[in-house]
Design a protein around this motif. Structure first.
Motif, PDB file in Angstrom:
ATOM      1  N   LYS A 119      17.938 -41.637  91.110  1.00 22.98           N
ATOM      2  CA  LYS A 119      17.192 -42.007  89.830  1.00 22.98           C
ATOM      3  C   LYS A 119      18.046 -43.173  89.065  1.00 22.98           C
ATOM      4  CE  LYS A 119      14.706 -38.774  87.205  1.00 22.98           C
ATOM      5  NZ  LYS A 119      14.461 -38.018  86.464  1.00 22.98           N
ATOM      6  N   VAL A 120      17.414 -44.212  88.665  1.00 23.19           N
ATOM      7  CA  VAL A 120      18.072 -45.111  87.984  1.00 23.19           C
ATOM      8  C   VAL A 120      17.336 -45.364  86.702  1.00 23.19           C
ATOM      9  CG1 VAL A 120      18.720 -47.585  87.866  1.00 23.19           C
ATOM     10  CG2 VAL A 120      18.705 -46.267  90.087  1.00 23.19           C
ATOM     11  N   TRP A 121      17.921 -45.152  85.429  1.00 21.78           N
ATOM     12  CA  TRP A 121      17.394 -45.317  84.151  1.00 21.78           C
ATOM     13  C   TRP A 121      17.366 -46.809  83.671  1.00 21.78           C
ATOM     14  CZ3 TRP A 121      14.626 -41.813  81.839  1.00 21.78           C
ATOM     15  CH2 TRP A 121      14.479 -40.587  82.175  1.00 21.78           C
ATOM     16  N   LEU A 122      16.356 -47.146  83.068  1.00 22.97           N
ATOM     17  CA  LEU A 122      16.340 -48.554  82.481  1.00 22.97           C
ATOM     18  C   LEU A 122      16.544 -48.452  80.962  1.00 22.97           C
ATOM     19  CD1 LEU A 122      12.749 -49.630  84.361  1.00 22.97           C
ATOM     20  CD2 LEU A 122      15.267 -50.180  85.016  1.00 22.97           C
ATOM     21  N   LYS A 123      16.858 -49.648  80.528  1.00 15.35           N
ATOM     22  CA  LYS A 123      17.256 -49.447  79.058  1.00 15.35           C
ATOM     23  C   LYS A 123      16.381 -49.113  78.311  1.00 15.35           C
ATOM     24  CE  LYS A 123      21.084 -52.919  79.907  1.00 15.35           C
ATOM     25  NZ  LYS A 123      21.185 -54.393  79.584  1.00 15.35           N
ATOM     26  N   SER A 124      15.237 -49.423  78.698  1.00 15.02           N
ATOM     27  CA  SER A 124      13.798 -49.236  77.687  1.00 15.02           C
ATOM     28  C   SER A 124      13.445 -47.694  77.579  1.00 15.02           C
ATOM     29  CB  SER A 124      12.596 -49.972  78.117  1.00 15.02           C
ATOM     30  OG  SER A 124      12.169 -49.433  79.610  1.00 15.02           O
ATOM     31  N   GLY A 125      14.034 -46.927  78.575  1.00 14.78           N
ATOM     32  CA  GLY A 125      13.813 -45.508  78.995  1.00 14.78           C
ATOM     33  C   GLY A 125      12.776 -45.157  80.256  1.00 14.78           C
ATOM     34  N   GLY A 126      12.236 -46.120  80.515  1.00 15.85           N
ATOM     35  CA  GLY A 126      11.681 -46.048  81.926  1.00 15.85           C
ATOM     36  C   GLY A 126      12.633 -45.737  83.035  1.00 15.85           C
ATOM     37  N   TYR A 127      12.274 -45.529  84.183  1.00 14.37           N
ATOM     38  CA  TYR A 127      13.309 -45.274  85.340  1.00 14.37           C
ATOM     39  C   TYR A 127      12.571 -45.441  86.837  1.00 14.37           C
ATOM     40  CZ  TYR A 127      10.930 -40.687  86.283  1.00 14.37           C
ATOM     41  OH  TYR A 127      10.027 -39.792  86.243  1.00 14.37           O
ATOM     42  N   LEU A 128      13.688 -45.680  87.620  1.00 16.17           N
ATOM     43  CA  LEU A 128      13.130 -45.673  89.175  1.00 16.17           C
ATOM     44  C   LEU A 128      13.520 -44.555  89.763  1.00 16.17           C
ATOM     45  CD1 LEU A 128      14.878 -49.244  89.615  1.00 16.17           C
ATOM     46  CD2 LEU A 128      12.604 -49.020  88.724  1.00 16.17           C
ATOM     47  N   VAL A 129      13.154 -44.432  90.941  1.00 10.45           N
ATOM     48  CA  VAL A 129      13.561 -43.495  91.833  1.00 10.45           C
ATOM     49  C   VAL A 129      13.558 -44.205  93.327  1.00 10.45           C
ATOM     50  CG1 VAL A 129      13.038 -41.282  93.257  1.00 10.45           C
ATOM     51  CG2 VAL A 129      12.224 -41.520  90.760  1.00 10.45           C
ATOM     52  N   ILE A 130      14.739 -44.460  93.707  1.00 19.03           N
ATOM     53  CA  ILE A 130      14.915 -45.085  95.092  1.00 19.03           C
ATOM     54  C   ILE A 130      15.131 -43.936  96.297  1.00 19.03           C
ATOM     55  CG2 ILE A 130      16.426 -46.915  96.344  1.00 19.03           C
ATOM     56  CD1 ILE A 130      17.218 -47.916  93.265  1.00 19.03           C
ATOM     57  N   GLN A 131      14.491 -44.024  97.165  1.00 20.07           N
ATOM     58  CA  GLN A 131      14.769 -43.246  98.414  1.00 20.07           C
ATOM     59  C   GLN A 131      14.767 -44.161  99.669  1.00 20.07           C
ATOM     60  OE1 GLN A 131      15.157 -40.202  98.593  1.00 20.07           O
ATOM     61  NE2 GLN A 131      14.277 -39.411  96.374  1.00 20.07           N
ATOM     62  N   GLN A 132      15.976 -44.018 100.432  1.00 25.96           N
ATOM     63  CA  GLN A 132      16.358 -44.656 101.625  1.00 25.96           C
ATOM     64  C   GLN A 132      15.757 -43.703 103.113  1.00 25.96           C
ATOM     65  OE1 GLN A 132      20.501 -45.522  99.468  1.00 25.96           O
ATOM     66  NE2 GLN A 132      20.408 -46.305 101.584  1.00 25.96           N
ATOM     67  N   THR A 133      15.179 -44.297 103.713  1.00 24.63           N
ATOM     68  CA  THR A 133      14.996 -43.971 105.249  1.00 24.63           C
ATOM     69  C   THR A 133      15.708 -44.894 106.009  1.00 24.63           C
ATOM     70  OG1 THR A 133      13.030 -45.097 105.980  1.00 24.63           O
ATOM     71  CG2 THR A 133      12.680 -42.894 104.322  1.00 24.63           C
ATOM     72  N   GLU A 134      15.733 -44.426 107.571  1.00 24.23           N
ATOM     73  CA  GLU A 134      16.382 -45.298 108.343  1.00 24.23           C
ATOM     74  C   GLU A 134      15.821 -46.783 108.397  1.00 24.23           C
ATOM     75  OE1 GLU A 134      17.950 -45.201 113.054  1.00 24.23           O
ATOM     76  OE2 GLU A 134      17.741 -43.097 111.791  1.00 24.23           O
ATOM     77  N   ALA A 135      14.209 -46.541 108.428  1.00 22.13           N
ATOM     78  CA  ALA A 135      13.620 -48.203 108.558  1.00 22.13           C
ATOM     79  C   ALA A 135      13.126 -48.659 107.437  1.00 22.13           C
ATOM     80  CB  ALA A 135      12.099 -47.746 109.252  1.00 22.13           C
ATOM     81  N   LEU A 136      13.024 -48.038 106.289  1.00 26.90           N
ATOM     82  CA  LEU A 136      12.653 -48.761 105.265  1.00 26.90           C
ATOM     83  C   LEU A 136      13.008 -47.889 103.820  1.00 26.90           C
ATOM     84  CD1 LEU A 136       9.096 -47.990 103.840  1.00 26.90           C
ATOM     85  CD2 LEU A 136       9.787 -46.663 105.717  1.00 26.90           C
TER      86      LEU A 136
END
Length: 411
Positions: free
Chosen positions: A280-297
């Motif tokens: 999870k990566v929080w944005l300054k505005s209060g929104g956020y990203l969820v980043i999930q890695q697999t081997e291919a993408l």
């Protein structure tokens, strides 16, 4: 404003690149062990795999290197684009067991996988990349002004020896012809020295090792945007100052020495690395990203989180998506994520907003030194893009598998 921070501790050297005080890249090397990408080896084919259209090559590392058929034949170029491989080409036509060859590492070994290699060798300099086995002259696509592209191409054509190729790098933009020609000459001289050395190197064996971290910083990262270079080792500071002075780079006057063992703490770099290892990566505005890695993408999900906006729903969504696009470009560089990347932005109904968002993302990834390509929206409304894979991801370099959850992320 762009800054470079170099921290030496015992036998370890670490480098961080910051843009507007935000961490975008981090690199390190331990003692005499540097990264393997760019190293050139004499190798021997161990086995050819027609079913995979590839071969395994012994280059003297712990695991045999992987050579795809497309990397075993000379690349063909047209208008600064690499042409696709002919469909009829088969690996068994190109490679034979016990065949000796000269190869270069293009991707670091990861986990149980060996390094990926190519026979299309490249020798990078500050302003150009020499291709000793390919007769071709090209200019970085990131230089967009047609007049400047043609100027650089003409200089390269005059300086490039017959039978060899040159690609002019982005850093060459605006550089005088003599500086470019001198850089080309140094690369050709280096290759000539390697040609004399090659017959005397045992198989498998190392022929050429890429430059160390400090030299790589000068060669690859110090551009016209760099305003401050902070170093904590006197010899490194003096070396960088002299090297940049010789290049006539204004950053030579901005190399500052700080007598402190841990200067990374002043910039909060290790804290930012820990944050980049989380999904999870929080944005300054209060929104956020969820980043999930697999081997291919890699899959990235954008969420509004705590942000509720102050105008309309359409404006709220556009604001979050644009902020997310800028942060995604930074996270890709920081985490060194490559391959296929799928982004699930918050759904938008306006075609104009969608176009605006794609433009923001394209401009943001254009700052990346690695090749990125935004493919556009799929029928499901997802954004597809690609980023060239080079080196290990941040997760591989700073993390290790959990013995308790066995990769599920849950206990």
């Amino acid at each position: 404003m762009k800054e470079i921070v170099l921290q030496g501790q015992a036998q370890r050297m670490r480098a961080a690149v910051l843009e507007d005080r935000e961490l975008v890249e981090v690199h390190e090397e331990e003692g005499s062990v540097s990264r393997l990408v760019g190293n050139i080896y004499r190798g021997r084919v161990i086995n050819v795999l027609p079913g995979m259209q590839a071969a395994f090559v012994d280059i003297g590392l712990e695991k045999n290197a992987f050579l795809y058929v497309g990397d075993a034949v000379p690349f063909q170029y047209e208008e600064d684009e690499k042409l696709p491989l002919p469909h009829e080409l088969r690996v068994e036509q190109v490679l034979k067991p016990r065949q000796e060859m000269l190869v270069q590492i293009t991707k670091e070994p990861v986990g149980s996988k060996g390094a990926r290699i190519t026979t299309n060798l490249t020798i990078p300099g500050r302003y150009a990349v020499l291709m000793p086995n390919t007769e071709y002259v090209g200019v970085s696509r990131k230089i967009t002004e047609e007049e400047e592209r043609e100027r650089l191409r003409e200089i390269a054509r005059e300086a490039c020896p017959e039978g060899k190729g040159i690609i002019v790098r982005t850093l060459a933009k605006g550089i005088e012809g003599k500086e470019l020609a001198d850089d080309f000459s140094e690369l050709v001289a280096l290759w000539e020295r390697l040609e004399k050395k090659i017959p005397h190197v045992a198989i498998p064996g190392l022929v050429h090792q890429d430059v160390d971290l400090v030299s790589r910083a000068i060669r690859d990262w110090v551009d016209q945007e760099v305003k401050i270079i902070t170093v904590n080792q006197p010899d490194v500071a003096v070396g960088m100052h002299n090297a940049l002075l010789e290049l006539g780079h204004p950053a030579a006057n901005h190399v500052q020495l700080v007598y402190k063992e841990d200067i990374f703490s002043d910039y909060g770099i290790d804290d930012k690395i820990r944050q980049a290892l989380r999904p999870k990566v929080w944005l300054k505005s209060g929104g956020y990203l969820v980043i999930q890695q697999t081997e291919a993408l890699t899959v990235i999900d954008v969420n509004t989180g705590k942000y509720v906006g102050d105008k309309s729903l359409q404006d709220t969504i556009l604001h979050i998506n644009q902020e997310a696009a800028l942060e995604i470009a930074r996270q890709l560089r920081l985490r060194n994520l490559g391959g296929i990347i799928v982004i699930d932005f918050i759904d938008m109904t306006s075609e104009e907003d969608k176009e605006q968002l794609l433009n923001v993302l394209e401009k943001a990834v254009a700052r990346d030194k690695l090749k990125c390509q935004v493919m556009g929206l799929t029928q499901l409304g997802l954004v597809e893009m690609t980023r060239k894979k080079v080196g290990q991801t941040l997760e591989v370099r700073y993390g290790h598998p959990c013995s308790h959850c066995d990769g599920s992320g849950r206990i």
